[in-house]
Design an enzyme around this catalytic site. Structure first.
Site, PDB file in Angstrom:
ATOM      1  CD  GLU A 296       0.312   1.485  -4.688  1.00  0.00           C
ATOM      2  OE1 GLU A 296       0.824   2.608  -4.556  1.00  0.00           O
ATOM      3  OE2 GLU A 296      -0.578   1.046  -3.932  1.00  0.00           O
ATOM      4  CE  LYS A 364      -0.760   7.514  -5.702  1.00  0.00           C
ATOM      5  NZ  LYS A 364      -0.508   6.771  -4.455  1.00  0.00           N
ATOM      6  CB  CYS A 417      -2.840   3.519  -4.156  1.00  0.00           C
ATOM      7  SG  CYS A 417      -3.035   3.310  -2.369  1.00  0.00           S
TER       8      CYS A 417
END
Length: 541
Positions: A296, A364, A417
């Site tokens: 990430e 995301k 994540c």
């Protein structure tokens, strides 16, 4: 059996006799001890002590009162203390993130240490009140607690964006065998079963309990037979044929191990990026590798807007090799905003070809509150508060889970994540060939937090029947098969690379096809059992 019942009865009576601060203190201690039943410790038999202890502490609250809500304040406070102890001990590591830039955020640490565990503990308080309203005696008080608790855990995973971290079902996920049943009913179904097992000793002692043959059988079933059945199912599932690896795909997963305090320092950005390039080349200059995977936000700058950095990527990648990396992405606004914002920012996954051309992007969708954005962002920014990433205006969210085309391999299901902890939102409408969890747990140092995160990510592989590739800045990076078996991993705090084939996927699981259906059926069966028991008792009177 009589000796066991006698010992359990004495313990139950002693706990029920506690009051005031003793009751609250014991509840908090029991909650804190429950953390050791969860990953990464995995001492799940502790659940057979801590959860019955909570029920017996609740049993001692005003047993003579006839009103169904009598004693609800004491019950709520006792269960809240249990939840507070559990979340404080299990989530203490979140405070590490507020110490990365201590001069900016350390003042918030006491609030985080109290408000977050205290807020999450309200779900335990609600469980106690709801269960008490239905039944306070006999075996039905156990079943009502189980149903109320399972529903509260589902709500915890959905209310206010949700936070299903350390849900009880993970207590049964610490071995390859026990986790296999999540392919049938997912995390919340596993939580329902774990609650049945955990509360089974409370069937042997408490108000209105006389140990009949049927109740002893129920205890043996929940505490003994059910775990054995899960274990047997797991052994059978793991004995099934392993799918072949995906042909002509060889991955290199890079774990740079860059400390969070150094990651974005301007004077270290070139050094940190050079480390990524150097590790990616390793000793063989990517000979035989088809895809390189970075964690990430790996590049410490806007990669898409940095042609010099992309030229270095192109120089690193041989023909036909692709880079998959987490990266911050900027989408320019029509005009600069009054607060100085010139773009919307996204926490993304990008696919680059050998010329460093970006061929695909995923943004995301499930952002971290207070980490990537602030609730009421404009208002809190106006009074000087910032999220931990200090991105002006916070990050913007993408459209949700989706399958992304990557040349030379099956479609990818990226989860950045925190997104990987949400079981019902890990796969889009089109089933991918594998899951990618690109993450940066460097915020939390060498604590149990990154280890908990890894175990939760592994459950998504089992639920979906898909291999999981995990690229983490400081660890734990890993290759996980479609039945949750860990093929290879890099330890927390270790710099290095993993060169691995991409495991093949298996057929869609029952959970991936039906979602939470079996969880809701299980809850309904318990509710009907409770109603039948209460009706039978009413007829007897």
């Amino acid at each position: 059996m009589q000796g066991i019942v006698g010992g359990v009865t004495r313990l139950a009576d002693w706990l029920a006799g506690r009051s005031g601060w003793q009751r609250l203190g014991l509840a908090a201690i029991a909650g804190a001890l429950t953390v050791f039943a969860m990953p990464p410790f995995g001492l799940w038999p502790l659940l057979l002590v801590t959860y019955p202890a909570l029920l017996w502490l609740l049993d001692g609250i005003e047993p003579e009162a006839e009103h169904r809500f009598a004693g609800w304040r004491s019950a709520a406070l006792t269960a809240w203390a249990f939840g507070f102890g559990f979340f404080l001990a299990g989530l203490y590591w979140i405070g590490s993130a507020f110490l990365v830039e201590a001069d900016q955020f350390a003042w918030m640490l006491p609030f985080v240490a109290l408000i977050m565990p205290g807020g999450l503990a309200l779900f335990f308080a609600g469980t106690a009140v709801a269960a008490r309203a239905v039944s306070r005696t006999g075996a039905t008080r156990v079943l009502t607690f189980v149903v109320a608790f399972a529903l509260a855990e589902w709500l915890r995973g959905h209310v206010l964006t949700g936070f299903p971290w350390n849900s009880l079902g993970y207590g049964f996920s610490v071995s390859d065998t026990l986790v296999q049943a999540t392919s049938l009913w997912g995390l919340y179904g596993h939580t329902l079963l774990a609650a049945l097992v955990a509360t089974a000793p409370a069937l042997l002692a408490g108000p209105g309990i006389s140990v009949t043959r049927s109740r002893a059988a129920a205890f043996v079933c929940f505490a003994g037979v059910l775990p054995l059945a899960l274990f047997g199912f797991g052994l059978w599932r793991l004995s099934l044929p392993t799918p072949a690896d995906v042909a002509d795909v060889k991955l290199r997963i890079v774990q740079p191990n860059i400390a969070q305090k150094d990651k974005w320092r301007p004077e270290l950005r070139a050094v940190n990026f050079s480390r990524l390039l150097r590790l990616s080349r390793a000793q063989d200059n990517l000979d035989g590798i088809t895809h390189v995977i970075w964690p990430e936000s790996a590049p410490p700058f806007l990669l898409a807007d940095n042609p010099d950095a992309r030229a270095l990527v192109a120089d690193m990648l041989p023909d036909g090799v692709h880079l998959i990396t987490g990266a911050v992405r900027a989408e320019p606004l029509p005009q600069t905003m009054p607060d100085g914002r010139w773009a919307r920012f996204f926490n993304s996954v990008m696919v680059l070809d050998a010329n460093a051309t970006i061929t695909a992007t995923y943004d995301k969708a499930h952002l971290v509150p207070f980490g990537e954005y602030l609730p009421a962002q404009k208002l809190l920014n106006a009074i000087g508060l910032q999220q931990l990433t200090r991105q002006r205006g916070g990050y913007s969210s993408g459209p949700g889970p989706q399958s992304v085309n990557v040349p030379g391999m099956p479609q990818m299901g990226p989860l950045v994540c925190y997104e990987v902890i949400f079981p019902g939102n890990s796969v889009g409408a089109q089933r991918p060939g594998w899951l990618l969890n690109a993450t940066n747990d460097a915020w939390f140092g060498d604590s149990i937090g990154p280890r908990q995160h890894f175990f939760q990510a592994r459950m998504r592989a089992v639920e979906q029947g898909l291999p999981l590739i995990r690229a983490a800045n400081t660890g734990i990076s890993a290759v996980v098969g479609p039945r949750g078996q860990i093929r290879a991993h890099l330890r927390l705090g270790e710099a290095g690379v993993l060169d691995q084939n991409l495991p093949g996927k298996i057929d869609p699981t029952i959970y991936s096809r039906s979602g939470g259906l079996l969880f809701w059926i299980g809850c309904l069966v318990l509710v009907l059992t409770i109603l039948y028991s209460k009706m039978a008792k009413h007829r007897q009177h």
